[in-house]
Design a protein around this motif. Structure first.
Motif, PDB file in Angstrom:
ATOM      1  N   GLY A 139      13.868 -16.017   1.281  1.00 44.32           N
ATOM      2  CA  GLY A 139      13.445 -14.762   1.876  1.00 44.32           C
ATOM      3  C   GLY A 139      12.570 -13.915   0.979  1.00 44.32           C
ATOM      4  O   GLY A 139      11.607 -13.286   1.448  1.00 44.32           O
ATOM      5  N   ALA A 140      12.851 -13.893  -0.313  1.00 44.31           N
ATOM      6  CA  ALA A 140      12.088 -13.056  -1.240  1.00 44.31           C
ATOM      7  C   ALA A 140      10.621 -13.461  -1.316  1.00 44.31           C
ATOM      8  O   ALA A 140       9.756 -12.648  -1.679  1.00 44.31           O
ATOM      9  CB  ALA A 140      12.723 -13.111  -2.627  1.00 44.31           C
ATOM     10  N   ASP A 141      10.322 -14.709  -0.954  1.00 47.22           N
ATOM     11  CA  ASP A 141       8.935 -15.178  -0.977  1.00 47.22           C
ATOM     12  C   ASP A 141       8.080 -14.515   0.096  1.00 47.22           C
ATOM     13  O   ASP A 141       6.854 -14.700   0.111  1.00 47.22           O
ATOM     14  CB  ASP A 141       8.887 -16.701  -0.789  1.00 47.22           C
ATOM     15  N   LEU A 142       8.704 -13.752   0.966  1.00 50.93           N
ATOM     16  CA  LEU A 142       7.974 -13.087   2.045  1.00 50.93           C
ATOM     17  C   LEU A 142       7.305 -11.794   1.599  1.00 50.93           C
ATOM     18  O   LEU A 142       6.539 -11.197   2.357  1.00 50.93           O
ATOM     19  CB  LEU A 142       8.905 -12.786   3.222  1.00 50.93           C
ATOM     20  N   ASN A 143       7.588 -11.325   0.393  1.00 58.40           N
ATOM     21  CA  ASN A 143       6.910 -10.120  -0.106  1.00 58.40           C
ATOM     22  C   ASN A 143       5.403 -10.340  -0.094  1.00 58.40           C
ATOM     23  O   ASN A 143       4.895 -11.327  -0.630  1.00 58.40           O
ATOM     24  CB  ASN A 143       7.379  -9.786  -1.522  1.00 58.40           C
ATOM     25  N   GLY A 144       4.693  -9.417   0.571  1.00 55.25           N
ATOM     26  CA  GLY A 144       3.255  -9.541   0.706  1.00 55.25           C
ATOM     27  C   GLY A 144       2.813 -10.477   1.812  1.00 55.25           C
ATOM     28  O   GLY A 144       1.611 -10.638   2.058  1.00 55.25           O
ATOM     29  N   LYS A 145       3.776 -11.090   2.518  1.00 59.52           N
ATOM     30  CA  LYS A 145       3.472 -12.015   3.614  1.00 59.52           C
ATOM     31  C   LYS A 145       3.724 -11.351   4.963  1.00 59.52           C
ATOM     32  O   LYS A 145       4.381 -10.313   5.059  1.00 59.52           O
ATOM     33  CB  LYS A 145       4.337 -13.272   3.495  1.00 59.52           C
ATOM     34  N   ASN A 146       3.212 -11.981   6.016  1.00 56.47           N
ATOM     35  CA  ASN A 146       3.383 -11.463   7.373  1.00 56.47           C
ATOM     36  C   ASN A 146       4.571 -12.137   8.057  1.00 56.47           C
ATOM     37  O   ASN A 146       4.628 -13.369   8.126  1.00 56.47           O
ATOM     38  CB  ASN A 146       2.116 -11.702   8.193  1.00 56.47           C
ATOM     39  N   LEU A 147       5.488 -11.326   8.550  1.00 56.49           N
ATOM     40  CA  LEU A 147       6.717 -11.808   9.176  1.00 56.49           C
ATOM     41  C   LEU A 147       6.748 -11.376  10.630  1.00 56.49           C
ATOM     42  O   LEU A 147       6.564 -10.198  10.936  1.00 56.49           O
ATOM     43  CB  LEU A 147       7.932 -11.247   8.433  1.00 56.49           C
ATOM     44  N   CYS A 148       7.013 -12.312  11.529  1.00 54.97           N
ATOM     45  CA  CYS A 148       7.003 -12.014  12.964  1.00 54.97           C
ATOM     46  C   CYS A 148       8.396 -12.066  13.564  1.00 54.97           C
ATOM     47  O   CYS A 148       9.210 -12.928  13.227  1.00 54.97           O
ATOM     48  CB  CYS A 148       6.115 -13.031  13.691  1.00 54.97           C
ATOM     49  N   SER A 149       8.667 -11.143  14.463  1.00 51.11           N
ATOM     50  CA  SER A 149       9.832 -11.199  15.323  1.00 51.11           C
ATOM     51  C   SER A 149       9.470 -10.511  16.632  1.00 51.11           C
ATOM     52  O   SER A 149       8.358 -10.001  16.791  1.00 51.11           O
ATOM     53  CB  SER A 149      11.044 -10.536  14.670  1.00 51.11           C
TER      54      SER A 149
END
Length: 276
Positions: A139-149
């Motif tokens: 989960g921490a690798d999502l910093n600076g990434k785009n997350l969709c829900s």
């Protein structure tokens, strides 16, 4: 003569009573005489509960519901699947619209105040879905990434609040849209229950393109919803679920519906045991 008239009248009443009993009586779970059972499912979750273009139904919940109904005495042709959206599940049971609900229905205290649950029959977890060649491993690798829900879901916000505060949230109307965005590269990950993600990723058009990261961000104990106070039905469904695990039908349903996405399912949960 009077005695014979009374006797004849009594016999007629008795005959009518027996006739009515034969036509409409018996165990309501027997499934005999063409009776139907209405079961609530999702219509729009591939791998979980999906209404196919030809009008048939597929998914793990559909397989569970079909197995349970058979144990209650109903053949597949006697099952009437009713679309039961998340916001209407409790009302559908209290109104008597359906006999029971199998629809990725997580057991929690708020819901238990309104309905009874059999099960649980599946332990799911909030997870992340990424492209098969993605470098995102946690989960921490999502910093600076785009997350969709999807709109109205708390899953993505949970990730941002607890794991990746620098993640950029993108909210779309449905998970199919999120997967299309993931495929195009406009988002880097999608989050919700791993079972739901696996179901979407297992579709023919997505096979081999996505993988689950394996983060267990929550425990979701899926149960079969039953009208409050209907203990007899809860007991029958629990017996059916136990049998489904014992005869390996449960694992076959998991492999069939989730396998193509590499879903690492938890062992079948024990009846009445809720994992917090």
């Amino acid at each position: 003569m009077k005695l014979r008239k009374v006797t004849a009248a009594s016999a007629a009443v008795l005959a009518l009573t027996l006739s009515a009993t034969a036509c409409g009586g018996g165990d309501k779970d027997s499934g005999s005489g063409g009776d139907k059972v209405k079961v609530g499912i999702k219509y729009d979750q591939p791998g979980i509960g999906l209404k196919e273009p030809d009008g048939s139904f597929s998914g793990f919940d559909v397989d569970v519901a079909t197995y349970v109904a058979k144990e209650l005495g109903y053949e597949p042709k006697q099952i009437e699947f009713v679309e039961t959206k998340s916001a209407d599940r409790e009302n559908a049971l209290s109104r008597g619209d359906v006999k029971f609900i199998v629809a990725s229905y997580s057991i929690n205290d708020k819901r238990k105040a309104k309905v009874d649950f059999a099960g649980p029959y599946l332990l799911a977890h909030q997870d992340l879905l990424v492209k098969t060649d993605s470098k995102i491993a946690k989960g921490a690798d999502l910093n600076g990434k785009n997350l969709c829900s999807v709109a109205g879901s708390t899953s993505a916000q949970n990730v941002k609040d607890k794991i990746a505060p620098q993640a950029n949230l993108k909210t779309l109307g449905g998970y199919s849209e999120c997967l299309a965005a993931l495929q195009s590269g406009s988002v880097d990950a999608v989050t919700t229950d791993d079972s739901i993600l696996a179901g979407y990723a297992a579709q023919d058009k997505f096979k081999g393109k996505f993988k689950l990261v394996g983060e267990k961000l929550s425990n979701e104990n899926y149960g079969v919803g039953v009208k409050k106070g209907d203990k007899a039905t809860v007991d029958k469904i629990n017996a059916a679920l136990k049998k489904m695990v014992e005869d390996k039908s449960w694992q076959k349903a998991v492999d069939k519906n989730f396998g193509p996405a590499g879903y690492k399912n938890e062992p079948a949960p024990k009846i009445g045991v809720i994992v917090k």
